[in-house]
Design an enzyme around this catalytic site. Sequence first.
Site, PDB file in Angstrom:
ATOM      1  N   GLY A  33       0.789  -1.195   0.127  1.00 52.51           N
ATOM      2  CA  GLY A  33       0.289  -0.235  -0.120  1.00 52.51           C
ATOM      3  C   GLY A  33       0.971   1.275  -0.197  1.00 52.51           C
ATOM      4  N   GLN A  89       3.175  10.439   1.077  1.00 52.06           N
ATOM      5  CA  GLN A  89       4.399   9.703   0.576  1.00 52.06           C
ATOM      6  C   GLN A  89       5.295   9.648   0.097  1.00 52.06           C
ATOM      7  OE1 GLN A  89       2.965   5.863   1.645  1.00 52.06           O
ATOM      8  NE2 GLN A  89       5.013   5.105   3.118  1.00 52.06           N
ATOM      9  N   CYS A 143       7.414   0.077   6.804  1.00 52.09           N
ATOM     10  CA  CYS A 143       6.793   1.452   5.426  1.00 52.09           C
ATOM     11  C   CYS A 143       8.134   2.088   5.149  1.00 52.09           C
ATOM     12  CB  CYS A 143       6.634   2.786   6.814  1.00 52.09           C
ATOM     13  SG  CYS A 143       5.699   4.031   6.038  1.00 52.09           S
ATOM     14  N   LEU A 144       8.125   2.538   4.087  1.00 54.92           N
ATOM     15  CA  LEU A 144       9.254   2.747   2.648  1.00 54.92           C
ATOM     16  C   LEU A 144       9.456   4.453   3.039  1.00 54.92           C
ATOM     17  CD1 LEU A 144       7.043   2.135  -0.802  1.00 54.92           C
ATOM     18  CD2 LEU A 144       8.758   0.682   0.262  1.00 54.92           C
ATOM     19  N   HIS A 202      -2.946   1.504   7.944  1.00 52.21           N
ATOM     20  CA  HIS A 202      -1.605   2.562   8.236  1.00 52.21           C
ATOM     21  C   HIS A 202      -1.491   2.838   6.759  1.00 52.21           C
ATOM     22  CE1 HIS A 202       2.852   1.539   7.928  1.00 52.21           C
ATOM     23  NE2 HIS A 202       2.818   2.150   6.694  1.00 52.21           N
ATOM     24  N   GLU A 203      -2.082   3.177   5.827  1.00 54.59           N
ATOM     25  CA  GLU A 203      -1.919   3.974   4.942  1.00 54.59           C
ATOM     26  C   GLU A 203      -2.939   5.414   5.520  1.00 54.59           C
ATOM     27  OE1 GLU A 203      -0.044   3.478   3.367  1.00 54.59           O
ATOM     28  OE2 GLU A 203       0.529   1.532   3.383  1.00 54.59           O
ATOM     29  N   HIS A 214      -1.165   7.936   7.150  1.00 54.64           N
ATOM     30  CA  HIS A 214      -0.852   8.586   6.659  1.00 54.64           C
ATOM     31  C   HIS A 214      -1.130  10.192   6.073  1.00 54.64           C
ATOM     32  CE1 HIS A 214       3.322   6.565   6.065  1.00 54.64           C
ATOM     33  NE2 HIS A 214       3.117   5.375   5.276  1.00 54.64           N
TER      34      HIS A 214
END
Lengths: 174, 176
Positions: free
Chosen positions: B47, B52, B96-97, B138-139, B142
């Site tokens: 995701g 991000q 996380c990226l 999680h997304e 953000h």
Amino acid sequence: MKNWFMLTLVGKDRPGIVAKVSAALYRGGANLGEASMTRLGGNFAVMLMTQYEGPPEALEKIVAPVAGGLALRLHIDPIEGELHRHVEPNVRVSVYGADRAGIVAEVTGALAEAGLNILDLESDVGGSSLRPIYIMHIEGHAEGGADAVKRILEALAKEKNIEVQIAPIDTLLG
Amino acid sequence: MAVLDILIYPDPRLKQTSSSVSNFDAPLRDFIADLEETMLAHPGCVGLAAPQAGRFERIVVLDVSGKPQVPNNGRLTLINPEIVHADGSAVGREGCLSVPDYTGNVARAEKIALKAFDSHGRERLYRMEGFEARAALHELDHLDGLLFLDRLVSRRNALFRRKNQGRSSAAKTGPS
């Protein structure tokens, strides 16, 4: 060239240990890395990656006075380690049962047999002093994942009368 | 189509709140295609949220269908998403990226219902559980400037957390 050292400090627990040790290291020009510190049986144990430009003797001179003042035993090892060397765990193992000698040896023996490399282990003794219980959490990496670990450990749990739970750690990347 | 650069914490922009999408137009769909391509360019990534990639609008792409044995809704685009129901709580591992070389345990709702618009402005309702619900929450975080670092729990909390426990406390997760 800045080198990494592993500092270990152990002594009777009291407030201010981390503050005083880290302040001395900071003033002495050292940089801190990964650390694990915990109270074990009334003692406080510190394992601390420390980066320092100089020989271990010079680092010891920085820490020894404050360690002495806090009645902590100090040990300094040059290490080859570096930051950013994490290995992601893929298996979590939780164990508990009536406390007795041998639980850790039996469980970790089975885990080693299953090919699990322990990355983190913490354990505690709780319950009443007359009937103590042993509780242990392990995170590790096994090439075969949780299933291989599960087979071996569940057989052991039955035989040794301990409670175990093995769960895959499926890390979300988002 | 392009693979977009990912913002890496401590970039302060990751902590800002993103604004709602109002125009469901071709440039939006082009961006979504880029966001999907960026997600696919990172192995294991399930995701990605628009902030991000430096675009501070409430857009998320999600796809957990590559994970074996994980119930899922396929590849999703979630625009202006809203949690309408959350149930249960489970601790799981997240990375996380935008936070390389660190993972940690986070408690998330086990089942959610989520309302969102697709890339053509049609409103949809999704029911998600387990890993997919975790990924969505999680997304969505953000979009409100929250990272999993804001929600870490100790490993010691993870003891014998079975799937059917904790249902009584309808944990409130995600933005309101």
